[in-house]
Design a protein around this motif. Sequence first.
Motif, PDB file in Angstrom:
ATOM      1  N   GLY A   1       0.817  -1.218   0.000  1.00 16.26           N
ATOM      2  CA  GLY A   1       0.000   0.000   0.000  1.00 16.26           C
ATOM      3  C   GLY A   1       0.840   1.252   0.000  1.00 16.26           C
ATOM      4  N   GLY A   2       2.003   1.201  -0.643  1.00 16.92           N
ATOM      5  CA  GLY A   2       2.793   2.404  -0.872  1.00 16.92           C
ATOM      6  C   GLY A   2       2.214   3.152  -2.059  1.00 16.92           C
ATOM      7  N   PRO A   3       2.923   4.161  -2.544  1.00 16.47           N
ATOM      8  CA  PRO A   3       2.381   4.937  -3.664  1.00 16.47           C
ATOM      9  C   PRO A   3       2.048   4.060  -4.872  1.00 16.47           C
ATOM     10  N   ALA A   4       2.887   3.095  -5.169  1.00 16.70           N
ATOM     11  CA  ALA A   4       2.615   2.265  -6.344  1.00 16.70           C
ATOM     12  C   ALA A   4       1.366   1.425  -6.126  1.00 16.70           C
ATOM     13  N   GLY A   5       1.268   0.802  -4.970  1.00 15.20           N
ATOM     14  CA  GLY A   5       0.114  -0.048  -4.680  1.00 15.20           C
ATOM     15  C   GLY A   5      -1.175   0.759  -4.609  1.00 15.20           C
ATOM     16  N   LEU A   6      -1.101   1.924  -3.992  1.00 16.25           N
ATOM     17  CA  LEU A   6      -2.307   2.749  -3.888  1.00 16.25           C
ATOM     18  C   LEU A   6      -2.769   3.203  -5.272  1.00 16.25           C
ATOM     19  N   ALA A   7      -1.806   3.599  -6.085  1.00 17.79           N
ATOM     20  CA  ALA A   7      -2.180   4.025  -7.426  1.00 17.79           C
ATOM     21  C   ALA A   7      -2.778   2.859  -8.206  1.00 17.79           C
TER      22      ALA A   7
ATOM     23  N   VAL B   1      -3.585  -4.918   0.158  1.00 14.80           N
ATOM     24  CA  VAL B   1      -3.000  -5.445   1.390  1.00 14.80           C
ATOM     25  C   VAL B   1      -1.741  -4.670   1.745  1.00 14.80           C
ATOM     26  N   ASP B   2      -1.603  -4.305   2.985  1.00 11.81           N
ATOM     27  CA  ASP B   2      -0.324  -3.747   3.430  1.00 11.81           C
ATOM     28  C   ASP B   2       0.039  -4.252   4.816  1.00 11.81           C
ATOM     29  N   GLU B   3       1.335  -4.487   4.945  1.00 11.88           N
ATOM     30  CA  GLU B   3       1.888  -5.017   6.172  1.00 11.88           C
ATOM     31  C   GLU B   3       1.697  -4.068   7.357  1.00 11.88           C
ATOM     32  N   ASN B   4       1.685  -2.771   7.074  1.00 14.18           N
ATOM     33  CA  ASN B   4       1.655  -1.781   8.147  1.00 14.18           C
ATOM     34  C   ASN B   4       0.243  -1.418   8.554  1.00 14.18           C
ATOM     35  N   ALA B   5       0.178  -0.732   9.705  1.00 10.81           N
ATOM     36  CA  ALA B   5      -1.113  -0.237  10.167  1.00 10.81           C
ATOM     37  C   ALA B   5      -1.602   0.889   9.278  1.00 10.81           C
ATOM     38  N   ALA B   6      -0.653   1.688   8.798  1.00  6.60           N
ATOM     39  CA  ALA B   6      -1.027   2.838   7.976  1.00  6.60           C
ATOM     40  C   ALA B   6      -0.535   2.629   6.555  1.00  6.60           C
ATOM     41  N   LEU B   7      -1.331   3.088   5.604  1.00  6.34           N
ATOM     42  CA  LEU B   7      -0.924   2.983   4.212  1.00  6.34           C
ATOM     43  C   LEU B   7       0.028   4.120   3.870  1.00  6.34           C
ATOM     44  N   GLY B   8       0.592   4.027   2.692  1.00 11.29           N
ATOM     45  CA  GLY B   8       1.416   5.146   2.223  1.00 11.29           C
ATOM     46  C   GLY B   8       2.856   4.776   1.924  1.00 11.29           C
ATOM     47  N   GLY B   9       3.364   3.734   2.575  1.00  8.28           N
ATOM     48  CA  GLY B   9       4.706   3.251   2.276  1.00  8.28           C
ATOM     49  C   GLY B   9       5.753   4.339   2.415  1.00  8.28           C
ATOM     50  N   ARG B  10       6.725   4.279   1.557  1.00  7.70           N
ATOM     51  CA  ARG B  10       7.859   5.201   1.678  1.00  7.70           C
ATOM     52  C   ARG B  10       7.456   6.637   1.410  1.00  7.70           C
ATOM     53  N   ALA B  11       6.407   6.849   0.677  1.00  8.51           N
ATOM     54  CA  ALA B  11       6.024   8.227   0.402  1.00  8.51           C
ATOM     55  C   ALA B  11       5.715   8.960   1.701  1.00  8.51           C
ATOM     56  N   VAL B  12       5.124   8.258   2.650  1.00  6.98           N
ATOM     57  CA  VAL B  12       4.856   8.866   3.953  1.00  6.98           C
ATOM     58  C   VAL B  12       6.133   8.881   4.790  1.00  6.98           C
TER      59      VAL B  12
ATOM     60  N   ALA C   1       2.309  13.765   1.123  1.00  6.64           N
ATOM     61  CA  ALA C   1       1.886  12.434   0.678  1.00  6.64           C
ATOM     62  C   ALA C   1       0.764  11.862   1.547  1.00  6.64           C
ATOM     63  N   HIS C   2       0.848  12.116   2.855  1.00  6.59           N
ATOM     64  CA  HIS C   2      -0.164  11.466   3.699  1.00  6.59           C
ATOM     65  C   HIS C   2      -1.567  12.008   3.430  1.00  6.59           C
ATOM     66  N   GLU C   3      -1.629  13.221   2.900  1.00  6.96           N
ATOM     67  CA  GLU C   3      -2.970  13.735   2.557  1.00  6.96           C
ATOM     68  C   GLU C   3      -3.516  13.024   1.322  1.00  6.96           C
ATOM     69  N   TRP C   4      -2.626  12.817   0.366  1.00 13.28           N
ATOM     70  CA  TRP C   4      -3.053  12.065  -0.833  1.00 13.28           C
ATOM     71  C   TRP C   4      -3.480  10.645  -0.431  1.00 13.28           C
ATOM     72  N   VAL C   5      -2.708  10.056   0.464  1.00 12.83           N
ATOM     73  CA  VAL C   5      -3.014   8.703   0.922  1.00 12.83           C
ATOM     74  C   VAL C   5      -4.392   8.673   1.563  1.00 12.83           C
ATOM     75  N   LYS C   6      -4.661   9.700   2.372  1.00 13.33           N
ATOM     76  CA  LYS C   6      -5.942   9.751   3.068  1.00 13.33           C
ATOM     77  C   LYS C   6      -7.098   9.880   2.075  1.00 13.33           C
ATOM     78  N   MET C   7      -6.868  10.691   1.076  1.00 14.03           N
ATOM     79  CA  MET C   7      -7.897  10.885   0.064  1.00 14.03           C
ATOM     80  C   MET C   7      -8.181   9.552  -0.637  1.00 14.03           C
TER      81      MET C   7
ATOM     82  N   PRO D   1      -1.131  11.145 -10.470  1.00 17.63           N
ATOM     83  CA  PRO D   1      -0.748  12.356  -9.736  1.00 17.63           C
ATOM     84  C   PRO D   1       0.720  12.714  -9.975  1.00 17.63           C
ATOM     85  N   THR D   2       1.019  13.957  -9.828  1.00 16.14           N
ATOM     86  CA  THR D   2       2.382  14.403 -10.082  1.00 16.14           C
ATOM     87  C   THR D   2       3.259  14.213  -8.849  1.00 16.14           C
ATOM     88  N   ALA D   3       4.546  14.134  -9.107  1.00 14.63           N
ATOM     89  CA  ALA D   3       5.502  14.067  -8.001  1.00 14.63           C
ATOM     90  C   ALA D   3       6.771  14.766  -8.420  1.00 14.63           C
ATOM     91  N   ILE D   4       7.499  15.253  -7.458  1.00 16.99           N
ATOM     92  CA  ILE D   4       8.741  15.968  -7.741  1.00 16.99           C
ATOM     93  C   ILE D   4       9.800  14.972  -8.205  1.00 16.99           C
TER      94      ILE D   4
END
Lengths: 99, 194, 1000, 432
Positions: free
Chosen positions: C185-191, C206-217, C228-234, C495-498
């Motif tokens: 559930g990092g950026p790639a998985g969420l996308a 599926v994600d191993e962690n309690a919170a999604l977002g992976g390395r982006a968070v 990133a965490h706002e995008w994840v929340k959305m 979505p765009t990223a730097i």
Amino acid sequence: MRIACPHCGERSLDEFLYSGDATVKRPDFAGTTAMDDFVTYTFERTNPPGPHRELWYHAAGCHAWLVVTRNVSTHAVASVELARDVALAAKSATKDSAS
Amino acid sequence: MADHILTPSSAFMDWHPPATPKLAASARETLTMASFAAARGKEQALREAISAAYGAVLPKSAGRVEAGGIAFVWAGPDQWLAITEHEGARDLEAELKEKLTGIASVVDQSDSRVVVRISGSRARSVLAKGVPIDLHPRAFAPGSVAITHASHVGIILWQVDDAPTYEAAMFRSYADSFAHWLFEAAAEYVSAQP
Amino acid sequence: MTAAPIGYGRQSNRLASGGLIDRSKTLHFTFDGKTYAGHPGDTLASALLANGVVLTARSFKYHRPRGILAAGSEEPNALVELRDGARREPNTKATVAELFDGLTATSQNRWPSLAFDLLSINSLFSPVFVAGFYYKTFMWPAALWEKLYEPLIRRAAGLGRASDDADPDTYEKATAFADVLVIGGGPAGLAAAQAAARTSARVILVDENAALGGRAVDDASEIAGNPAHEWVKMLEGELSRNPEVRILRRTTVFGSYDGGTYGALERVSDHLPHPAPGAPRQRLWRLVAKKVVLATGATERPIVFGGNDRPGVMLAGAVRTYVNRYGVVPGQRVVVFTNNDYGATTASDLVRAGADVVALVDSRPEISDHVYRITNETGVRLISNAAVTDALGKRHVTGADIRLGDGERIELACDLIAVSGGWNPNIQLTTHLGGKPVWNDRLHAFLPGAVPAGMSLAGAVAGDLTLAKSLAGGNAAGSAAADESGHKAIAVPVPTAIAESDAVTPLWRVIGYKGKAFVDQQNDVTEKDIALAEREGFRAVEHLKRYTTLGMATDQGRTANVNALAIMAELTGRTIPETGITVARPPYSPVALGALAGHHRGKSFKPTRLPPSYRWAKEQGCVFVETGLWLRPSYFPRPGERDWLETVTREVNTVRNAVGICDVSTLGKVDVQGAGAAAFLDNIYMNGLKTLTVGKCRYGGMLREDGILMDDGTVARLGENHFFITTTTANAVKVVQHMEYCAQWLWPELDVQIVSATEQWAQYAVAGPKSRALLQKIVDPAFDISDSGFPYLGVGEITVCGGIKARLFRLSFSGERAYEIGVPARYGDALIRRLMEAGEEFGACSYGTEALGVMRIEKGHISGPELNGTTTPQDVGLGGMVAKKKDFIGSVLGKRPGLVDPDRPSLVGFRPVDRSARLRSGAHFLARDARPEAANDEGYMTSVAYSPSSGHWVGLGLLRRGPERLGEIVRAYDPVRGADTLVEVVSPVFVDPEGGRVRG
Amino acid sequence: MMKGQTGATGRPHMTSTHYSIFSVLREALRGHTGWGPAWRNAEPKPDYDVVIIGGGGHGLSTAYYLAKNYGPLRIAVLEKGWIGGGNVGRNTTIVRSNYLLPGNIPFYELSMKLWEGLEQDLNYNAMVSQRGVLNLYHSDAQRDAFARRGNAMRLHGVDAVLLDQAAVRKMVPFLDFDNGRFPIHGGLLQPRGGTVRHDAVAWGYARGADRLGVDIIQNCEVKGFIRDGGRVTGVETSRGLIGAKKIAMAVAGSSSRVAAMAGLRLPIESHVLQAFVTEGLKPFIDGVVTFGAGHFYISQSDKGGLVFGGDLDGYNSYAQRGNMPVVEDVCEGGMALMPRIGRVRLLRHWGGIMDMSMDGSPIIDKTPVDGLYLNSGWCYGGFKATPASGYCFAHLIARDAPHPVAAAYRLDRFATGHAIDEKGMGPQPNLH
Ligand SMILES: Cc1cc2nc3c(=O)[nH]c(=O)nc-3n(C[C@H](O)[C@H](O)[C@H](O)COP(=O)(O)OP(=O)(O)OC[C@H]3O[C@@H](n4cnc5c(N)ncnc54)[C@H](O)[C@@H]3O)c2cc1C
Ligand SMILES: NC(=O)c1ccc[n+]([C@@H]2O[C@H](COP(=O)([O-])OP(=O)(O)OC[C@H]3O[C@@H](n4cnc5c(N)ncnc54)[C@H](O)[C@@H]3O)[C@@H](O)[C@H]2O)c1
Ligand SMILES: Cc1cc2nc3c(=O)[nH]c(=O)nc-3n(C[C@H](O)[C@H](O)[C@H](O)COP(=O)(O)O)c2cc1C
Ligand SMILES: [Zn+2]
């Protein structure tokens, strides 16, 4: 592994029992070489590393016996047929060739 | 003789089913059932006979139809269970034997299997804890049947309605173990048990 | 709480703001008995770091002080015993244990304490304890191995302690199906999940962690111009509103299995003090998916240098995770050591968090613009073309020894060394089915090779390390997967990223270090161990692994393996791909055994089958016995009876003299019908059945194709084309399977229908001279059960008790006049009550399997111990039944010389010469004067019983040429029970050899 | 034979070829720079007296005993991968001789005896650890079957003790005695049974054979046989042709494939068996415990991992990996037996390919092809046989007659009706 039972659809491995090589044919008990034939039929196996035609039983499902063609090195299932259909086809084929 | 009349007893030793809108279970132990299997080459004749006698089209594979108060449940290759509610009033075995003479073999199975009904918004989640098949509405719907297992107990499962309501038929001797699993699986969704 | 212990509440390393923890709530926990505070959202590791605790563990072999290296499931060092008592969980990674109020954790593998561990003396002997030293030593003197050496080795073994008590929590298993399964559930998985879920596809994320977002968070990246965490929340919002999406958080996909099946473990309650009522601790998922998007990201790898295991050496990405996700700065004075462009990001995050970044040590001579820009912006000292050779300090880092490009060495004081050696994509799930990883020369990492059918890759695991590529790759993979699973894709904007840089120049180990340089930190494998393995010829990576135990610890070498094989490649002058990588196996992260067992433990291990008379028998105080899955009445003790033998003797005597009732419903029953039924049964029974008349039963035996007895039972002919057969309880399922096999595969042309009817009938044996009289009271008067109307081996469909349909068989296992009466199973309970009541006037009793066994032995009937899968019909005295002319299963091979050898042990009876002696089955037979040695072994006792009818013990057994030796006295030799008994060889039929009683 | 050898890297062998605490201490003082390769990485020669196919436990021990007992002979072991990578390197390491049938007991007991002297014999510590093998029984019938087995063992001079429930409770108090689905009534204990460090067996025999001059040739896959009339005269390998007077197959799970190259069909199916190890724990399980009713057995390694296993997956396979149903089944058995391990974590599970024979017993025999010898059919029990298998196979190869304790392991026993079927399952390999 998942096997698509022609009756029940795709089911998980734990519903099935494997039961050996489907390429061996039960010999004629009255033949002159019956003993040798039965020994070969019962005990000798090609046991190839690639595609293998084998018998499975849908034990926790519909109780159909199946002929599954499966690659034993990758576990990829290529086809599943009803054992009864295969056996009947084989019997009518031998009858045809005999007549 | 009347005082010697035998009364049926339940297959469950320990039965305290959940009864909430999320999840309810009940046992149907007063069914009459008979299995019938087509004689070799008589599959079509059997279909016609059933259709003529009951107006039911026998499901070709894993399915269930109802007609004239009888449910016909696919129970394996060329084999069906006829199930009806009317305890005692109807001897399905005798009835089918008469109607299917020469085209199918009929066996009384009224006591072989016990049926448990499970329904409620959480029925699918509970069944997913035991039944290894896809019960999503796209894959399994009212009229669908699966012969499978739940928590090591062989069952025939079918869906009755969209509540959703399911029924699982299991061999009688397993009923208690099935119930035990069911109650444990349901515990998460059911508040304190009675 | 009274006096606040030291450390309590002071989260000295916690940032005032930032991170995704909930500062409004404070949680208390203890580590080694000391209380600390943390917040919801913390892991044990982040909370310890917040409190300035860096020493968390001792290493396996040398007991070196260890801290926290990582922030995820790859952690090799920070293993603790979590919780206590029955819930004690050894070897728990502090980096994945979520904090809850009241959490207790204890350090492990140290004595007496973590700070002062006497066993660190092992470190002194480290020159001896090199890889493989066990194999070279402890051989002399041989006797000491068992007594001294091995016990010492075992004392040092292991890390944590398993709980002493049964696990009090429950576990469950479940199956779920998806069109698209997204793992990660990092950026790639969420996308990917978003793109797939916008179609009509059923999606599981599926994600191993309690919170999604992976390395982006973890990296506090920006996505679509927002944190990133706002995008994840959305995205989480969008996905959770979609009824066809299931998000499984705290769930690790641990293994790929055949046919698109994935094993996953959901830690339902591990973040709570204990599971909520009714909830399991963990749930095992079998996920079955048409298409899978693997987006498991990458794991950062360290660089091997001296003292690199010292607490305070941490992966740079983990440092960022602690800063950005948990609001913790794990050190105040930091040296960042890297070989890639990501190191600079770490420096900048640390500076932003207020830490003093002493230097960015970059091993590369050429430094990218990206790094220059960041060091310029932050003012961090950049030392390029240099390497940290040693981490200084004892129980934590106090400085770094750095070798500059010109060979000069400098020492910088610091309390944290953040190290990054590049990234290893988390490819494990692509290799479980045999896929071979392929080396990528640009990323200097293994990428997935062949992947399991239906799987596609997205994000870092695919080698797309940058955020922008991860988002785009996830988006594309999600759409494609949905499309291929039959759900028309809809374009979803990416979505765009730097822009980021993923440039890396490999550096696996530094040279010229002084201390110990660890490659596998958990198993204490040093760089020198690898050199030794090479020297001794353990050069294949799999040899290297096994000889040094590299990669075999609880982290499976996730931060060690690639460095190790790179070092081996250097040593042997081979390339890394030539050197190869060790095979990864499930589970990806270790899985509690309780979860793999689920509901099936204790009494629920296997279902229990209850026979129809169960409730009644229980009321009688019956003792039950497990027979396969069945629970069968064994015997029915009555008040005053001293032991089972007295009870069983009474039951036998009652049957022999009056009448007894026994539940035989567990015998397999099969209904066989069809025009071909008779021919069919003739094919599978060794004896002829075509001649069986309607209304009669016959005993029959089935062989396996190899001529060995498979099962025995009775065959009743209910109609011209209708048979009803019984099998033994043990073989009921097997026989049906066998019959289906014969009907569908061997003789598909026969018209035969097979239906199991075992459970339809509650069947009771009613045995004894009074059996007919008793039945007369039950059977409805319309049916004639007189001996002429219903002779021995008769069968009839009747009614009992006023119209209940029933089947009556005149069969006898006991040797007495006997019947078996079957009624529909729901009446089984009522019928046994009625039979007992009706039998009262005859002195009837109920009997169980024990008495049943006694009587069949007295009659010389075979059962399980004789039908043991190695006996022929001739062996057990059934040779006469075997048809000579027809074909049946086993007919041909049964004639093999070894099976018709007259020397084979065959069935006879035995009685003790000293009539008061007890017999035991399992005893072997020796000729009377023969010495007890293998050459004199002549067979064995199969079944024994105290025979009330004979007044002494009797036995059945297989004795070489037994039937020729009646009257001979032999030894029944039973050394494991200290017995050696003289027995006389007799006929196996002890009671009524003429069979007069059976016929009445 | 030991003189003047050089390692593959060209470095000369230094002094430390004999292993002992003294050599280790000496090496410790010089940074362990004096150790040479445990075995030479030999290059294939054009021909040998005996070529052994398969660098597993059996192939290597065969080479060792051939060289030791019947030398001098020019012997090569050809291994397609790295030695020890087959079943010898992936088994659950149980050694025992608690067999039932006369065809088996003397053979496995010879093996036990060889294990007991192995360290001294090989100068290699394979950590033979005789902490006992306990088979639990759950019913009177099972107790009697175990008594029959125990008595058979005793008649062969093998140690066997029948324990009642109280004695088992004392040994392994943490089993589920009180709430188990299948009550534990007692057990059959072989005190001399135990475990051996699997990899060390392969390495120890390899080193021992190497020291006797055997060429161990890795990455050398046999792809065919060279025939001269009815006789084999050599093998085609991935590293070229190699001639041999006698060729011995010890390829375990690959037996059918290699036999097929010689035109033979064997009474064997290849099946996958899985094994499991947990994270390292402080030791609490001393010996081996097997739970027949639960298809589960377990021991604890000297490193602390619980090593356990259960049934075959049940289907033919050459894939060295299994599937979830057996993983779950085995762990259910584990939890049913020892409910205290619920929170212990599975670290890794893997599979091996078993050469399952039609009666569950091995074959050590000449084949119908002249010069070709067969060692196979070890099923899931061939690790414990490693020493005796090599010992007897070497005898057969050298003498062209079976060793007396392996005389029952004939290839034609299926035709003659002399199957050695310990489990009584008949010719269905996946049930043995
Ligand atoms: C999971 C598991 C658990 C087990 N547990 C036990 C146990 O507890 N106790 C016990 O006694 N036994 C056990 N066994 C069985 C035991 O491991 C084997 O029976 C035994 O190791 C087989 O003999 P081996 O060592 O020679 O086989 P292997 O080690 O498999 O050796 C055969 C070698 O032949 C090589 N080879 C194959 N084909 C070719 C070719 N064409 N050319 C060259 N080389 C080739 C292979 O690469 C392999 O290295 C277990 C097995 C498994 C898989
Ligand atoms: N520029 C670089 O050099 C570089 C290097 C490394 C990483 N990154 C960053 O990494 C990210 C890549 O995105 P991504 O989505 O591919 O990876 P990710 O690491 O962000 O996400 C992977 C997720 O998968 C989960 N996961 C891994 N294995 C799992 C399993 N078996 N079961 C369940 N969950 C599992 C992890 O918990 C994690 O949340 C980007 O943010 C990128 O910026 C960049
Ligand atoms: C007795 C035994 C103990 C093992 N212990 C460990 C262990 O502690 N850690 C580990 O990672 N693997 C352990 N393994 C498994 C090996 O890593 C490896 O999986 C196995 O030998 C099969 O090889 P493969 O996975 O490379 O195919 C052990 C294997 C055996 C046979
Ligand atoms: Zn089916």
